[in-house]
Motif scaffolding. Structure first.
Motif, PDB file in Angstrom:
ATOM      1  N   ALA A 264       0.881  -1.129  -0.067  1.00 25.98           N
ATOM      2  CA  ALA A 264      -0.032   0.036  -0.124  1.00 25.98           C
ATOM      3  C   ALA A 264       0.667   1.223  -0.112  1.00 25.98           C
ATOM      4  O   ALA A 264       0.127   2.229   0.044  1.00 25.98           O
ATOM      5  CB  ALA A 264      -0.878  -0.024   1.211  1.00 25.98           C
ATOM      6  N   GLY A 265       2.215   1.281   0.128  1.00 25.60           N
ATOM      7  CA  GLY A 265       3.047   2.146  -0.139  1.00 25.60           C
ATOM      8  C   GLY A 265       3.640   2.682   1.355  1.00 25.60           C
ATOM      9  O   GLY A 265       4.297   3.539   1.260  1.00 25.60           O
ATOM     10  N   VAL A 266       3.663   1.803   2.288  1.00 26.89           N
ATOM     11  CA  VAL A 266       4.176   2.375   3.443  1.00 26.89           C
ATOM     12  C   VAL A 266       5.375   1.188   3.962  1.00 26.89           C
ATOM     13  O   VAL A 266       4.951   0.313   4.085  1.00 26.89           O
ATOM     14  CB  VAL A 266       3.075   2.176   4.518  1.00 26.89           C
ATOM     15  N   PRO A 267       6.512   1.827   3.883  1.00 19.55           N
ATOM     16  CA  PRO A 267       7.657   0.878   4.117  1.00 19.55           C
ATOM     17  C   PRO A 267       7.434   0.582   5.698  1.00 19.55           C
ATOM     18  O   PRO A 267       7.022   1.239   6.487  1.00 19.55           O
ATOM     19  CB  PRO A 267       8.742   1.872   4.069  1.00 19.55           C
ATOM     20  N   VAL A 268       7.574  -0.866   6.005  1.00 20.33           N
ATOM     21  CA  VAL A 268       7.534  -1.403   7.313  1.00 20.33           C
ATOM     22  C   VAL A 268       8.562  -2.202   7.454  1.00 20.33           C
ATOM     23  O   VAL A 268       9.226  -2.860   6.732  1.00 20.33           O
ATOM     24  CB  VAL A 268       6.212  -2.291   7.245  1.00 20.33           C
ATOM     25  N   THR A 306       6.959   5.968   7.737  1.00 20.49           N
ATOM     26  CA  THR A 306       7.478   4.547   7.672  1.00 20.49           C
ATOM     27  C   THR A 306       6.955   3.991   9.003  1.00 20.49           C
ATOM     28  O   THR A 306       6.864   4.586  10.056  1.00 20.49           O
ATOM     29  CB  THR A 306       9.037   4.475   7.601  1.00 20.49           C
ATOM     30  N   ALA A 307       6.844   2.873   9.252  1.00 24.34           N
ATOM     31  CA  ALA A 307       6.422   2.053  10.450  1.00 24.34           C
ATOM     32  C   ALA A 307       7.533   1.008  10.909  1.00 24.34           C
ATOM     33  O   ALA A 307       8.101   0.326  10.094  1.00 24.34           O
ATOM     34  CB  ALA A 307       5.183   1.477  10.252  1.00 24.34           C
ATOM     35  N   ARG A 308       7.551   0.644  11.973  1.00 27.43           N
ATOM     36  CA  ARG A 308       8.184  -0.347  12.633  1.00 27.43           C
ATOM     37  C   ARG A 308       7.430  -1.159  13.699  1.00 27.43           C
ATOM     38  O   ARG A 308       6.772  -0.561  14.816  1.00 27.43           O
ATOM     39  CB  ARG A 308       9.539   0.401  13.378  1.00 27.43           C
ATOM     40  N   ILE A 309       7.685  -2.580  13.502  1.00 27.17           N
ATOM     41  CA  ILE A 309       6.674  -3.410  14.225  1.00 27.17           C
ATOM     42  C   ILE A 309       7.531  -4.164  15.088  1.00 27.17           C
ATOM     43  O   ILE A 309       8.820  -4.591  14.699  1.00 27.17           O
ATOM     44  CB  ILE A 309       6.106  -4.337  13.192  1.00 27.17           C
ATOM     45  N   THR A 310       7.435  -4.147  16.383  1.00 26.20           N
ATOM     46  CA  THR A 310       8.464  -4.944  17.231  1.00 26.20           C
ATOM     47  C   THR A 310       7.478  -6.084  18.202  1.00 26.20           C
ATOM     48  O   THR A 310       6.357  -5.479  18.747  1.00 26.20           O
ATOM     49  CB  THR A 310       9.176  -3.820  18.339  1.00 26.20           C
ATOM     50  N   VAL A 311       8.019  -7.090  18.145  1.00 23.10           N
ATOM     51  CA  VAL A 311       7.483  -8.133  19.024  1.00 23.10           C
ATOM     52  C   VAL A 311       8.462  -8.575  19.969  1.00 23.10           C
ATOM     53  O   VAL A 311       9.389  -9.040  19.555  1.00 23.10           O
ATOM     54  CB  VAL A 311       6.730  -9.324  18.130  1.00 23.10           C
ATOM     55  N   GLU A 312       8.213  -8.356  21.275  1.00 21.08           N
ATOM     56  CA  GLU A 312       9.077  -8.953  22.242  1.00 21.08           C
ATOM     57  C   GLU A 312       8.491  -9.988  23.343  1.00 21.08           C
ATOM     58  O   GLU A 312       7.438  -9.847  23.647  1.00 21.08           O
ATOM     59  CB  GLU A 312       9.284  -7.595  22.963  1.00 21.08           C
ATOM     60  N   TYR A 313       9.176 -11.078  23.086  1.00 23.24           N
ATOM     61  CA  TYR A 313       9.033 -12.264  23.887  1.00 23.24           C
ATOM     62  C   TYR A 313       9.671 -12.164  25.113  1.00 23.24           C
ATOM     63  O   TYR A 313      10.906 -12.154  25.119  1.00 23.24           O
ATOM     64  CB  TYR A 313       9.311 -13.632  23.106  1.00 23.24           C
TER      65      TYR A 313
END
Length: 376
Positions: A264-268, A306-313
């Protein structure tokens, strides 16, 4: 064993009273070893009469009748028999209690008549026999009444349980009917609209390729998003129609979300820290939905970003966060919409904490923390 303790104490108390009465009664015979043994048998039988009412009643009746015949213990010998009669009647052994009462009263009366002066039995024997007869009738009746009361209370309790189960079944049936209604409405409205979008996007792509043009990234993103929406809508409809069906979404599919957002045009960028492990299904699904809604908000409201996804276990928690560098500013607070409210309800419903706010240096941050070992 704890429930038998009152009976054991009652047997011990009755034994002590009988022994004392036999020793101090003026018309009683000397107490011998056999008489003490009969008292011990009575006390032991009373101690177990809750578990073995028939055996205990027979033992108590025989022991007390033997004690009265040997020592002439008097009315006191009837007290343990009355208690055993009550317990046996309470447990439902009516015939045995009636026979035991008749045997004891007959033996007691025969002993009194045999030692009475020649001629007539005497008024004292008649009065004592009438008194004992009234006591035994009362013990039998009281036991039957107690049993009927217990049966009535059990019936009332059973009816309450049945009524509660009926209410639960009605509630489940109504919930099932409501789920089916929602599923029908979603199918009739959203499925049609999304299908139209998907078909129109496909036609546009076909026409572009037919004219030798390269389809735009936006058009490709529309087609991919509509296909993904159809898949998720079908999955949701399956869950609504069959509550036992498991929702197939989870954090394992975060990369798919990121890929669709890039289209969709959003760097992730996706970052996973800690050791991946199996999560409770509710937490896994809620984490996925938080990331999904946050990326949707980035695509709709952040503008060029731009978006940054973080998953922390972590050992006791799971944290998912989505941070963008878009147009949001801490100077202009964001008004929570339906999406943010839905995210907060999902997270707090599982005992977690959600923080969603504009960043001081620009952009917006969503951070959800879920407890994995109990409510936070």
């Amino acid at each position: 064993m704890r429930r038998d303790l009152p009976y054991a104490l009652s047997g011990l108390t009755l034994g002590v009273l009988l022994f004392a009465n036999a020793v101090i009664a003026p018309d009683a015979a000397p107490v011998r070893v056999v008489d003490v043994a009969l008292i011990v048998v009575m006390a032991a039988a009373v101690a177990v009469c809750r578990r073995y009412p028939v055996v205990a009643l027979i033992a108590v009746t025989a022991a007390m009748l033997g004690l009265h015949l040997r020592v002439h213990a008097g009315v006191a010998a009837a007290f343990p028999v009355l208690g055993a009669v009550y317990v046996a009647a309470w447990r439902g052994h009516r015939l045995v209690t009636a026979l035991a009462s008749v045997v004891f009263l007959g033996g007691f009366l025969a002993r009194d008549i045999s030692v009475a002066p020649a001629g007539r039995p005497g008024q004292q024997i008649v009065e004592r026999s009438a008194l004992l007869l009234g006591w035994f009738v009362a013990a039998n009746v009281a036991g039957l009444v107690a049993r009927q009361r217990r049966a009535y209370l059990e019936q009332v309790e059973q009816r309450a349980v049945e009524a509660e189960r009926t209410r639960e079944e009605m509630a489940l049936r109504r919930a099932g009917e409501e789920r089916l209604r929602i599923a029908r409405d979603l199918h009739d409205s959203l499925t049609h609209s999304i299908s139209v979008i998907k078909v129109q996007a496909g036609i546009a792509l076909h026409l572009a390729r037919k004219h030798g043009e390269e389809p735009s990234a936006t058009l490709l993103a529309i087609q991919e998003a509509s296909s993904a929406a159809m898949r998720e809508l079908r999955s949701t409809l399956d869950v609504l129609r069959s509550p036992s069906a498991a929702d197939c979404v989870g954090l394992a599919r975060v990369d798919e979300l990121a890929e669709r957002t890039r289209a969709a045009g959003v760097p992730v960028q996706v970052t996973v820290t800690g050791e991946r492990r199996d999560l409770p299904a509710e937490v896994d699904q809620a984490g996925y939905r938080v990331v999904q809604e946050a990326l949707t908000n980035v695509a709709r409201h952040a503008g060029p970003a731009t978006a940054r996804i973080t998953v922390e276990y972590a050992p006791a928690t799971l944290t998912v966060s989505v941070i963008d560098d878009g147009q949001a500013s801490s100077v202009r607070p964001v008004t929570p919409g339906v999406g943010l409210r839905g995210m907060r309800e999902r997270v707090t419903g599982l005992g977690g904490v959600l923080n969603a706010a504009a960043r001081d240096d620009g952009g917006f941050a969503v951070r959800a923390t879920f407890p994995l070992d109990g409510p936070a």
